[in-house]
Design a protein around this motif. Structure first.
Motif, PDB file in Angstrom:
ATOM      1  N   UNK A   1      -0.870  10.704   2.398  1.00  0.00           N
ATOM      2  CA  UNK A   1      -0.686  11.495   1.179  1.00  0.00           C
ATOM      3  C   UNK A   1       0.054  10.622   0.173  1.00  0.00           C
ATOM      4  N   UNK A   2      -0.460  10.590  -1.031  1.00  0.00           N
ATOM      5  CA  UNK A   2       0.098   9.731  -2.078  1.00  0.00           C
ATOM      6  C   UNK A   2       1.129  10.540  -2.870  1.00  0.00           C
ATOM      7  N   UNK A   3       2.362  10.520  -2.385  1.00  0.00           N
ATOM      8  CA  UNK A   3       3.434  11.335  -2.956  1.00  0.00           C
ATOM      9  C   UNK A   3       4.141  10.704  -4.150  1.00  0.00           C
ATOM     10  N   UNK A   4       4.210   9.390  -4.194  1.00  0.00           N
ATOM     11  CA  UNK A   4       4.957   8.713  -5.256  1.00  0.00           C
ATOM     12  C   UNK A   4       4.048   8.474  -6.457  1.00  0.00           C
ATOM     13  N   UNK A   5       4.204   9.304  -7.472  1.00  0.00           N
ATOM     14  CA  UNK A   5       3.325   9.243  -8.642  1.00  0.00           C
ATOM     15  C   UNK A   5       3.522   7.992  -9.489  1.00  0.00           C
ATOM     16  N   UNK A   6       4.599   7.257  -9.267  1.00  0.00           N
ATOM     17  CA  UNK A   6       4.885   6.070 -10.072  1.00  0.00           C
ATOM     18  C   UNK A   6       4.327   4.782  -9.472  1.00  0.00           C
ATOM     19  N   UNK A   7       3.901   4.829  -8.226  1.00  0.00           N
ATOM     20  CA  UNK A   7       3.346   3.628  -7.591  1.00  0.00           C
ATOM     21  C   UNK A   7       1.928   3.399  -8.085  1.00  0.00           C
ATOM     22  N   UNK A   8       1.545   2.134  -8.183  1.00  0.00           N
ATOM     23  CA  UNK A   8       0.182   1.831  -8.599  1.00  0.00           C
ATOM     24  C   UNK A   8      -0.767   2.071  -7.435  1.00  0.00           C
ATOM     25  N   UNK A   9      -2.032   2.218  -7.767  1.00  0.00           N
ATOM     26  CA  UNK A   9      -3.039   2.455  -6.734  1.00  0.00           C
ATOM     27  C   UNK A   9      -3.146   1.256  -5.794  1.00  0.00           C
ATOM     28  N   UNK A  10      -2.950   0.060  -6.307  1.00  0.00           N
ATOM     29  CA  UNK A  10      -2.954  -1.133  -5.452  1.00  0.00           C
ATOM     30  C   UNK A  10      -1.769  -1.107  -4.489  1.00  0.00           C
ATOM     31  N   UNK A  11      -0.619  -0.669  -4.951  1.00  0.00           N
ATOM     32  CA  UNK A  11       0.576  -0.610  -4.102  1.00  0.00           C
ATOM     33  C   UNK A  11       0.412   0.369  -2.943  1.00  0.00           C
ATOM     34  N   UNK A  12      -0.345   1.434  -3.151  1.00  0.00           N
ATOM     35  CA  UNK A  12      -0.537   2.417  -2.080  1.00  0.00           C
ATOM     36  C   UNK A  12      -1.750   2.093  -1.212  1.00  0.00           C
TER      37      UNK A  12
END
Length: 138
Positions: free
Chosen positions: A96-107
């Motif tokens: 689940x991608x919870x951190x809205x500030x991370x870039x898509x590459x980072x996740x």
């Protein structure tokens, strides 16, 4: 030998499929394909906003406009294993991608990645009793 599709495009011009889920029980889902996304600059929050805007303004999305879409979760990457559940993978809540500030590459997103976009409360309820319904009565 040709490159795998996840490496065919640079991460600055990736294609991502957002699986917008209306109902887990009835397997109601529609795919939104986004082209030329810069995974190094686009954040999780921005991807949510792009998908919400497409649902609210695009033709053919009227039935999805009443869903409170609030959560993104990795569904599968190109050439990766897929879940046996056709609507969403119920394991790997760490996807689940919870951190809205991370870039898509980072996740960890890359070209040809599929993510699910859904209502978190409905997801948690479905996880407790993951049954598919085909009838129209309660």
């Amino acid at each position: 030998m040709s490159a795998l599709t996840n490496a065919a495009l640079p991460i600055t011009e990736a294609t991502i499929t957002v699986r917008v889920i209306k109902s887990f029980e009835y397997r109601t889902e529609r795919s939104l394909v986004l082209h030329k996304l810069d995974l190094q600059k686009t954040t999780v929050g921005e991807l949510k906003n792009i998908a919400k805007h497409a649902v609210q303004s695009g033709p053919g999305w009227k039935a999805y406009r009443n869903v409170d879409l609030d959560t993104l979760k990795l569904y599968t990457k190109a050439h990766g294993a897929k879940t046996s559940n056709l609507i969403i993978n119920l394991d790997h809540d760490d996807w689940i991608l919870d951190d809205e500030n991370r870039t898509l590459a980072e996740v960890g997103l890359e070209n040809e990645t599929e993510v699910s976009f859904f209502n978190r409360e409905a997801y948690e309820k479905y996880k407790l009793n993951p049954k598919i319904r085909w009838d129209i009565s309660s």
